[in-house]
Design an enzyme around this catalytic site. Structure first.
Site, PDB file in Angstrom:
ATOM      1  N   GLU A 157       0.857  -1.177   0.000  1.00 52.67           N
ATOM      2  CA  GLU A 157       0.000   0.000   0.000  1.00 52.67           C
ATOM      3  C   GLU A 157       0.905   1.242   0.000  1.00 52.67           C
ATOM      4  O   GLU A 157       1.995   1.236   0.576  1.00 52.67           O
ATOM      5  CB  GLU A 157      -0.846  -0.034   1.271  1.00 52.67           C
ATOM      6  CG  GLU A 157      -1.712   1.185   1.523  1.00 52.67           C
ATOM      7  CD  GLU A 157      -2.372   1.144   2.894  1.00 52.67           C
ATOM      8  OE1 GLU A 157      -3.442   1.744   3.050  1.00 52.67           O
ATOM      9  OE2 GLU A 157      -1.807   0.521   3.823  1.00 52.67           O
TER      10      GLU A 157
ATOM     11  N   LYS B 134      -9.624   0.795  -1.657  1.00 54.72           N
ATOM     12  CA  LYS B 134      -9.697   0.312  -0.271  1.00 54.72           C
ATOM     13  C   LYS B 134     -11.058   0.631   0.349  1.00 54.72           C
ATOM     14  O   LYS B 134     -11.491   1.780   0.385  1.00 54.72           O
ATOM     15  CB  LYS B 134      -8.578   0.966   0.536  1.00 54.72           C
ATOM     16  CG  LYS B 134      -8.453   0.492   1.970  1.00 54.72           C
ATOM     17  CD  LYS B 134      -7.279   1.210   2.624  1.00 54.72           C
ATOM     18  CE  LYS B 134      -7.061   0.789   4.063  1.00 54.72           C
ATOM     19  NZ  LYS B 134      -5.956   1.580   4.677  1.00 54.72           N
TER      20      LYS B 134
ATOM     21  N   CYS C 296      -4.426  -3.465   3.651  1.00 53.25           N
ATOM     22  CA  CYS C 296      -4.080  -3.092   5.032  1.00 53.25           C
ATOM     23  C   CYS C 296      -5.232  -3.294   6.033  1.00 53.25           C
ATOM     24  O   CYS C 296      -5.515  -4.405   6.439  1.00 53.25           O
ATOM     25  CB  CYS C 296      -3.576  -1.649   5.039  1.00 53.25           C
ATOM     26  SG  CYS C 296      -2.556  -1.249   6.502  1.00 53.25           S
TER      27      CYS C 296
END
Length: 267
Positions: free
Chosen positions: A40, A106, A142
């Site tokens: 990321e 995300k 993440c």
């Protein structure tokens, strides 16, 4: 399928990070990898003003990644930032090369441990998978690792492998949480899980100064569908290669049928 996880420390300058992507992708290709996965925020590390750096998926940084993927002859998955309609940016994974072209925004934003990602980042809403050599692969980023339903959605879409680029926040107990959550998500969905974090900046001589932004702790890992760690790195930068046995997913699911045994609650 052989994959490579590139545990790097991103620079604030996208052009410098593109040079790193090229060097690491060529190394991965030389090791026989079909996919090179970067963390990321590979485009620019957190703690950098993201708005001025964000580019669309047809912008020069993404096109640079595409050119590298073509040169290396593999699929690259890397974190970047794209403009969002409301003035914020979107935390995006670009997946490109070898006939693959996709992007994942995300979904779960890191509004935790005193950091508010949603102040500057807009959330995504779509589950995204890609297909490489006939293997379905789920994409996550993440903080998504704290939400098992996303990885089970990957499995429901036919995924045998989930990729998890990250820039994990440091702090007491955070490494233990990272390692536990990565293994748990593999078990939840009975998929291979390849988690690539940014390297710990403190492990790099002359590296960037400490910041409250999540800039990585390292400890990237490849976890089997039975939850066992097959390969891992330490805190410092490194390139990890691992062979993914897709057939093992079916074997584990036959023994531990957590997906088939699910019973959804009713209101």
């Amino acid at each position: 399928m052989r994959i490579a996880l590139s545990q790097i420390t991103a620079d604030p300058e996208p052009a410098k990070n593109l040079e790193t992507v090229r060097e690491q992708a060529l190394r991965a290709a030389g090791a026989g990898a079909r996919i090179a996965v970067f963390p990321e925020a590979t485009m620019a590390r957190f703690g950098t003003p993201l708005g001025p750096l964000a580019e669309p998926l047809d912008g020069p940084w993404a096109d640079g990644v595409r050119s590298i993927a073509e040169e290396a002859g593999l699929v690259i998955v890397a974190g970047m930032f794209t403009p969002a309609p409301d003035g914020r940016v979107t935390n995006t994974l670009l997946a490109t090369g070898a006939g693959v072209e996709a992007a994942y925004d995300k979904i779960h934003l890191y509004d935790a441990f005193g950091f508010a990602e949603s102040d500057t980042v807009a959330p995504g809403s779509e589950v995204v998978t890609i297909s490489v050599d006939g293997v379905t692969i789920g994409l996550a980023t993440c903080y998504d690792v704290r939400f098992p339903e996303l990885f089970r959605a990957h499995a429901d879409a036919g995924a045998a492998l989930s990729l998890l680029p990250a820039s994990w926040g440091a702090g007491p107990g955070k490494r233990e949480q990272w390692e536990l959550l990565v293994r748990a998500r593999a078990l939840d969905a009975t998929v291979w899980l390849a988690a690539v974090d940014q390297a710990d900046p403190a492990s790099v001589p002359g590296g960037p100064p400490a910041t409250t932004a999540p800039t990585g702790i390292g400890h990237s890992a490849v976890v089997g569908p039975d939850g066992s760690v097959r390969e891992r790195l330490g805190a410092e930068p490194g390139l990890l290669t691992a062979d993914i046995d897709v057939e093992e997913v079916a074997a584990v699911r036959q023994k531990v049928s957590v997906l088939a045994n699910r019973r959804l609650g009713r209101a």
